[in-house]
Design an enzyme around this catalytic site. Structure first.
Site, PDB file in Angstrom:
ATOM      1  N   ASP A   1       0.867  -1.187   0.000  1.00  0.00           N
ATOM      2  CA  ASP A   1       0.000   0.000   0.000  1.00  0.00           C
ATOM      3  C   ASP A   1       0.903   1.236   0.000  1.00  0.00           C
ATOM      4  O   ASP A   1       1.707   1.426   0.919  1.00  0.00           O
ATOM      5  CB  ASP A   1      -0.899  -0.018   1.243  1.00  0.00           C
ATOM      6  CG  ASP A   1      -1.954   1.077   1.204  1.00  0.00           C
ATOM      7  OD1 ASP A   1      -2.607   1.256   0.153  1.00  0.00           O
ATOM      8  OD2 ASP A   1      -2.126   1.762   2.230  1.00  0.00           O
TER       9      ASP A   1
ATOM     10  N   GLU B   1       5.349   5.014   3.393  1.00  0.00           N
ATOM     11  CA  GLU B   1       4.797   6.322   3.750  1.00  0.00           C
ATOM     12  C   GLU B   1       5.939   7.327   3.899  1.00  0.00           C
ATOM     13  O   GLU B   1       6.992   7.003   4.444  1.00  0.00           O
ATOM     14  CB  GLU B   1       3.982   6.184   5.065  1.00  0.00           C
ATOM     15  CG  GLU B   1       3.575   7.461   5.726  1.00  0.00           C
ATOM     16  CD  GLU B   1       2.795   8.424   4.825  1.00  0.00           C
ATOM     17  OE1 GLU B   1       1.841   8.015   4.154  1.00  0.00           O
ATOM     18  OE2 GLU B   1       3.175   9.622   4.813  1.00  0.00           O
TER      19      GLU B   1
ATOM     20  N   ASN C   1      10.067   8.228   0.220  1.00  0.00           N
ATOM     21  CA  ASN C   1       9.327   8.501  -1.012  1.00  0.00           C
ATOM     22  C   ASN C   1       9.232   7.208  -1.818  1.00  0.00           C
ATOM     23  O   ASN C   1      10.250   6.650  -2.230  1.00  0.00           O
ATOM     24  CB  ASN C   1      10.083   9.583  -1.798  1.00  0.00           C
ATOM     25  CG  ASN C   1       9.445   9.870  -3.141  1.00  0.00           C
ATOM     26  OD1 ASN C   1       8.486   9.214  -3.547  1.00  0.00           O
ATOM     27  ND2 ASN C   1       9.988  10.857  -3.834  1.00  0.00           N
TER      28      ASN C   1
ATOM     29  N   ASP D   1      -2.108  12.044  -2.532  1.00  0.00           N
ATOM     30  CA  ASP D   1      -2.177  13.511  -2.494  1.00  0.00           C
ATOM     31  C   ASP D   1      -2.426  14.028  -3.910  1.00  0.00           C
ATOM     32  O   ASP D   1      -1.728  13.640  -4.845  1.00  0.00           O
ATOM     33  CB  ASP D   1      -0.870  14.091  -1.949  1.00  0.00           C
ATOM     34  CG  ASP D   1      -0.705  13.802  -0.459  1.00  0.00           C
ATOM     35  OD1 ASP D   1      -1.732  13.565   0.213  1.00  0.00           O
ATOM     36  OD2 ASP D   1       0.441  13.814   0.027  1.00  0.00           O
TER      37      ASP D   1
ATOM     38  N   ASP E   1     -10.973  10.557  -4.481  1.00  0.00           N
ATOM     39  CA  ASP E   1     -12.219  11.328  -4.557  1.00  0.00           C
ATOM     40  C   ASP E   1     -12.019  12.551  -5.454  1.00  0.00           C
ATOM     41  O   ASP E   1     -12.899  13.400  -5.519  1.00  0.00           O
ATOM     42  CB  ASP E   1     -12.671  11.764  -3.155  1.00  0.00           C
ATOM     43  CG  ASP E   1     -11.576  12.463  -2.371  1.00  0.00           C
ATOM     44  OD1 ASP E   1     -10.441  11.931  -2.323  1.00  0.00           O
ATOM     45  OD2 ASP E   1     -11.831  13.543  -1.821  1.00  0.00           O
TER      46      ASP E   1
END
Ligand code: SAM
Length: 209
Positions: A35, A60, A87, A113, A149
């Site tokens: 993930d 992360e 990164n 992001d 979204d």
């Protein structure tokens, strides 16, 4: 509102050594899911505690979140979950970590992001070069899940992945989640927020041919 971390900053050029699969997981032979942009990792904790026959890896860029997640893994003695700080683009471009990509059954980009301004688009985690690296090293049949979204970001990610000859879209209707990394369709934190606020979710699954 949190400050976004600029992934192009030189702070992230140095990457931590990626341990071998057997150093990271109790059973290095289990199916592996990655993930990317896992934040504090709650989604992966939820998955790892229930689906013990899968290994879960999170990357992360916010160091504090990764430190805390690693402590939680140790305290709870969870053997199928591991977190890497940095990164994702630099980590997965590194020759040392090619073995991770070649061992993945699937990977997810959940609500990355958006970096709305045109001049910041280069900071988006999905970049054509990155998708190329993935297409060169992923095994045939590996799945990529994207969710957001933000319609503009979805179109950009979909275009970038679909432009690579090796990735084909899978119709969600034909997809059997029960055999995937997320059989119970657990939601990420951002996804829960988006659902509560009745915002749209744009998602797609791709398979490496
Ligand atoms: C909007 S949050 C979504 C978090 C989580 N996936 C969710 O759905 O709730 C995006 C996360 O990606 C991380 N991130 C952004 N760029 C990254 C990069 N290049 N490598 C690793 N993580 C990154 C951010 O720090 C942040 O935690």
């Amino acid at each position: 509102m949190r400050q976004h971390v600029n992934p192009l900053s030189s702070n992230f050029n140095q990457i931590e050594r990626i341990p071998s699969l057997s150093e990271m997981f109790g059973n290095s032979k289990s199916n592996l899911h990655l993930d990317i942009g896992c934040a504090a990792g709650e989604f992966l904790f939820d998955l790892a505690l229930v689906n013990t026959s899968w290994n879960y890896l999170g990357i992360e860029i916010r160091e504090k979140l990764v430190k805390n997640a690693k402590l939680k893994v140790l305290e709870r003695e969870i053997k199928n979950l591991y977190f890497i700080f940095g990164n994702a683009n630099n980590i997965l471009n590194d020759v040392q970590s090619k073995f991770i990509i070649s061992n993945l059954k699937s990977l997810s980009f959940n609500f990355p992001d958006p970096w709305f301004k045109k001049r910041h688009n280069k900071r988006r985690v999905i970049q054509p070069e990155f998708i190329n690296i993935l297409s060169n090293s992923l095994q045939k049949g590996t799945l990529i899940f994207i969710k957001t979204d933000v319609k503009d970001l979805f179109d950009y990610m979909d275009y970038t992945i679909s432009s690579n000859f090796y990735f084909k879209k899978i119709d969600k209707k034909d997809f059997n989640y029960s055999e995937s990394f997320n059989p119970n369709q657990v939601k990420t934190n951002r996804e829960k927020y988006v659902i509560v606020n009745q915002l749209d979710i744009f998602e797609r699954i791709y398979i490496k041919n």
